[in-house]
Design a protein around this motif. Structure first.
Motif, PDB file in Angstrom:
ATOM      1  N   VAL A 111      33.948   7.039  46.018  1.00  0.00           N
ATOM      2  CA  VAL A 111      35.141   7.788  45.600  1.00  0.00           C
ATOM      3  C   VAL A 111      35.087   7.919  44.082  1.00  0.00           C
ATOM      4  N   ALA A 112      35.795   8.902  43.542  1.00  0.00           N
ATOM      5  CA  ALA A 112      35.727   9.176  42.095  1.00  0.00           C
ATOM      6  C   ALA A 112      36.096   7.970  41.242  1.00  0.00           C
ATOM      7  N   GLU A 113      36.992   7.134  41.724  1.00  0.00           N
ATOM      8  CA  GLU A 113      37.485   6.013  40.924  1.00  0.00           C
ATOM      9  C   GLU A 113      36.708   4.713  41.160  1.00  0.00           C
ATOM     10  N   ALA A 114      35.692   4.749  41.979  1.00  0.00           N
ATOM     11  CA  ALA A 114      34.953   3.516  42.296  1.00  0.00           C
ATOM     12  C   ALA A 114      34.249   2.976  41.053  1.00  0.00           C
ATOM     13  N   PRO A 115      34.136   1.656  40.942  1.00  0.00           N
ATOM     14  CA  PRO A 115      33.406   1.061  39.810  1.00  0.00           C
ATOM     15  C   PRO A 115      31.930   1.483  39.832  1.00  0.00           C
ATOM     16  N   GLU A 116      31.323   1.433  38.676  1.00  0.00           N
ATOM     17  CA  GLU A 116      29.934   1.868  38.530  1.00  0.00           C
ATOM     18  C   GLU A 116      28.961   1.079  39.395  1.00  0.00           C
ATOM     19  N   GLU A 117      29.268  -0.157  39.736  1.00  0.00           N
ATOM     20  CA  GLU A 117      28.320  -0.939  40.539  1.00  0.00           C
ATOM     21  C   GLU A 117      28.109  -0.340  41.931  1.00  0.00           C
ATOM     22  N   PHE A 118      28.982   0.588  42.346  1.00  0.00           N
ATOM     23  CA  PHE A 118      28.811   1.253  43.633  1.00  0.00           C
ATOM     24  C   PHE A 118      28.020   2.559  43.511  1.00  0.00           C
ATOM     25  N   ASP A 119      27.633   2.933  42.296  1.00  0.00           N
ATOM     26  CA  ASP A 119      26.915   4.198  42.068  1.00  0.00           C
ATOM     27  C   ASP A 119      25.533   4.199  42.708  1.00  0.00           C
ATOM     28  N   GLN A 120      25.202   5.326  43.299  1.00  0.00           N
ATOM     29  CA  GLN A 120      23.822   5.601  43.693  1.00  0.00           C
ATOM     30  C   GLN A 120      23.307   6.630  42.701  1.00  0.00           C
ATOM     31  N   THR A 121      22.203   6.327  42.051  1.00  0.00           N
ATOM     32  CA  THR A 121      21.677   7.233  41.025  1.00  0.00           C
ATOM     33  C   THR A 121      20.280   7.745  41.347  1.00  0.00           C
ATOM     34  N   ILE A 122      19.630   7.171  42.337  1.00  0.00           N
ATOM     35  CA  ILE A 122      18.270   7.572  42.704  1.00  0.00           C
ATOM     36  C   ILE A 122      18.325   8.179  44.101  1.00  0.00           C
ATOM     37  N   PHE A 123      17.757   9.378  44.238  1.00  0.00           N
ATOM     38  CA  PHE A 123      17.843  10.127  45.487  1.00  0.00           C
ATOM     39  C   PHE A 123      16.450  10.506  45.978  1.00  0.00           C
ATOM     40  N   LEU A 124      16.252  10.408  47.289  1.00  0.00           N
ATOM     41  CA  LEU A 124      14.970  10.795  47.884  1.00  0.00           C
ATOM     42  C   LEU A 124      14.804  12.308  47.840  1.00  0.00           C
ATOM     43  N   VAL A 125      13.604  12.754  47.474  1.00  0.00           N
ATOM     44  CA  VAL A 125      13.274  14.178  47.478  1.00  0.00           C
ATOM     45  C   VAL A 125      12.722  14.510  48.863  1.00  0.00           C
ATOM     46  N   HIS A 126      13.333  15.506  49.496  1.00  0.00           N
ATOM     47  CA  HIS A 126      12.924  15.913  50.840  1.00  0.00           C
ATOM     48  C   HIS A 126      11.701  16.840  50.782  1.00  0.00           C
ATOM     49  N   ARG A 127      11.168  17.158  51.928  1.00  0.00           N
ATOM     50  CA  ARG A 127       9.987  18.046  51.997  1.00  0.00           C
ATOM     51  C   ARG A 127      10.235  19.400  51.358  1.00  0.00           C
ATOM     52  N   ASP A 128      11.482  19.879  51.425  1.00  0.00           N
ATOM     53  CA  ASP A 128      11.805  21.177  50.807  1.00  0.00           C
ATOM     54  C   ASP A 128      12.034  21.056  49.297  1.00  0.00           C
ATOM     55  N   ARG A 129      11.732  19.878  48.732  1.00  0.00           N
ATOM     56  CA  ARG A 129      11.831  19.560  47.300  1.00  0.00           C
ATOM     57  C   ARG A 129      13.268  19.557  46.796  1.00  0.00           C
ATOM     58  N   THR A 130      14.240  19.351  47.689  1.00  0.00           N
ATOM     59  CA  THR A 130      15.641  19.167  47.286  1.00  0.00           C
ATOM     60  C   THR A 130      16.007  17.707  47.541  1.00  0.00           C
TER      61      THR A 130
END
Length: 190
Positions: A111-130
């Motif tokens: 949620v927008a107000e969640a503390p930073e420790e809940f952040d996900q900052t690294i995302f898997l790149v799919h086969r379609d490069r998104t």
């Protein structure tokens, strides 16, 4: 995907690019000394120029290689996304947002107000490069910031020299005045 993309503010201390990268890569907003030193080392090895906007692009490319991850840098003014490291086909991506003068980090939060420790900052790149739905959420945030004019138009902003009080328009005149006079103390004015 549940959650929302949020902008994590990085301090404005002339190290925002490095600290923003440090946050999205390592959840550490104090990586500037280490990352800046690494970039300077690579630049000296390859004898690459380090000036202005070009330097940021070079540094982002170096840092993408350093971490082995793509870096998506969204520009608020144009809503353009520049992708660094895509030629290496890395399997993960992180995201930054740029306002014309400053870089902040983008993260997925429950949620927008969640503390930073809940952040996900690294995302898997799919086969379609998104990175899937998070990409659309990031672009929506960027377009919202654009509608709010949360950027600095560096080509047309007005500055006054703090030394001689001469007015200049845009980054080009700012740099020319600084090179001609040695003055580097400018304030924005309207």
């Amino acid at each position: 995907m549940d959650g929302t993309v949020v902008r994590r503010v990085i301090p404005s201390d002339n190290s925002c690019l490095f600290n923003a990268v440090g946050y999205v890569m390592d959840h550490n907003k104090n990586k500037a000394p280490e990352l800046r030193q690494y970039c300077l080392l690579v630049l000296s090895w390859h004898k690459l120029p380090r000036d202005g906007v070009c330097a940021c692009a070079i540094e982002l490319a170096i840092l993408a290689d350093y971490y082995g991850r793509e870096i998506a840098a969204y520009d608020i003014q144009t809503s353009r996304c520049d992708l660094y490291g895509q030629d290496k086909k890395y399997s993960e991506r992180v995201m930054l947002i740029y306002d014309g003068l400053h870089y902040d980090a983008l993260a997925m939060s429950p949620v927008a107000e969640a503390p930073e420790e809940f952040d996900q900052t690294i995302f898997l790149v799919h086969r379609d490069r998104t990175v899937g739905p998070v990409e659309g959420l990031a672009l929506n945030l960027v377009k919202d910031q654009q509608r709010k004019r949360s950027y600095t138009d560096t080509a047309n902003f007005t500055l006054r020299c703090g030394v001689c009080q001469i007015g200049v328009i845009g980054q080009k005149e700012d740099v020319e005045h600084a090179q001609a006079t040695g003055h580097v103390n400018f304030q924005e004015y309207k």
